[in-house]
Design a protein around this motif. Structure first.
Motif, PDB file in Angstrom:
ATOM      1  N   UNK A  73      59.099   9.485  67.136  1.00  0.00           N
ATOM      2  CA  UNK A  73      58.592   8.140  66.906  1.00  0.00           C
ATOM      3  C   UNK A  73      57.418   7.811  67.817  1.00  0.00           C
ATOM      4  N   UNK A  74      56.794   8.839  68.383  1.00  0.00           N
ATOM      5  CA  UNK A  74      55.621   8.609  69.216  1.00  0.00           C
ATOM      6  C   UNK A  74      54.464   8.143  68.345  1.00  0.00           C
ATOM      7  N   UNK A  75      53.843   7.051  68.759  1.00  0.00           N
ATOM      8  CA  UNK A  75      52.673   6.522  68.071  1.00  0.00           C
ATOM      9  C   UNK A  75      51.444   7.286  68.539  1.00  0.00           C
ATOM     10  N   UNK A  76      51.442   7.646  69.819  1.00  0.00           N
ATOM     11  CA  UNK A  76      50.320   8.365  70.417  1.00  0.00           C
ATOM     12  C   UNK A  76      50.836   9.145  71.611  1.00  0.00           C
ATOM     13  N   UNK A  77      50.346  10.363  71.773  1.00  0.00           N
ATOM     14  CA  UNK A  77      50.694  11.185  72.929  1.00  0.00           C
ATOM     15  C   UNK A  77      49.437  11.886  73.423  1.00  0.00           C
ATOM     16  N   UNK A  78      49.235  11.846  74.742  1.00  0.00           N
ATOM     17  CA  UNK A  78      48.135  12.590  75.349  1.00  0.00           C
ATOM     18  C   UNK A  78      48.660  13.994  75.620  1.00  0.00           C
ATOM     19  N   UNK A  79      48.121  15.011  74.971  1.00  0.00           N
ATOM     20  CA  UNK A  79      48.659  16.360  75.128  1.00  0.00           C
ATOM     21  C   UNK A  79      48.473  16.950  76.523  1.00  0.00           C
ATOM     22  N   UNK A  80      47.514  16.446  77.283  1.00  0.00           N
ATOM     23  CA  UNK A  80      47.271  16.988  78.620  1.00  0.00           C
ATOM     24  C   UNK A  80      48.233  16.393  79.639  1.00  0.00           C
ATOM     25  N   UNK A  81      48.355  15.068  79.665  1.00  0.00           N
ATOM     26  CA  UNK A  81      49.182  14.416  80.689  1.00  0.00           C
ATOM     27  C   UNK A  81      50.628  14.214  80.253  1.00  0.00           C
ATOM     28  N   UNK A  82      50.879  14.223  78.934  1.00  0.00           N
ATOM     29  CA  UNK A  82      52.225  13.944  78.440  1.00  0.00           C
ATOM     30  C   UNK A  82      52.535  12.460  78.361  1.00  0.00           C
TER      31      UNK A  82
END
Length: 85
Positions: free
Chosen positions: A9-18
């Motif tokens: 249910x993640x709307x947005x995730x930064x792949x570098x920082x998590x």
């Protein structure tokens, strides 16, 4: 928990920082809690009765609120729904 392990249910995730933003519907067991009590997650947007607002200090969650929480994805999977950690 706010986010069940493996639930997407993640709307947005930064792949570098998590870091992630997730959408969560408030349950009856979570209703009445201040938004600040969902630590380490931070409530950044609340939709109630079709109207979106930024929660202010002291605002309380109501059943069926749709809340966008932000935080590190690993922390968002471990926040207990009743406040115990």
């Amino acid at each position: 928990t706010i986010v069940e392990p493996g639930h997407r249910n993640a709307v947005w995730t930064d792949p570098v920082s998590g870091f992630a933003v997730v959408e969560h519907r408030i349950s009856s067991g979570q209703a009445g809690r201040p938004f600040g009590s969902f630590h380490p997650a931070r409530a950044i947007l609340v939709t109630r009765n079709g109207r979106a607002t930024v929660p202010e200090e002291g605002d309380l969650a109501q059943e069926d609120d749709i809340v966008c929480f932000s935080g590190f994805a690993a922390d968002l999977t471990t926040v207990d729904a009743e406040g115990a950690q």
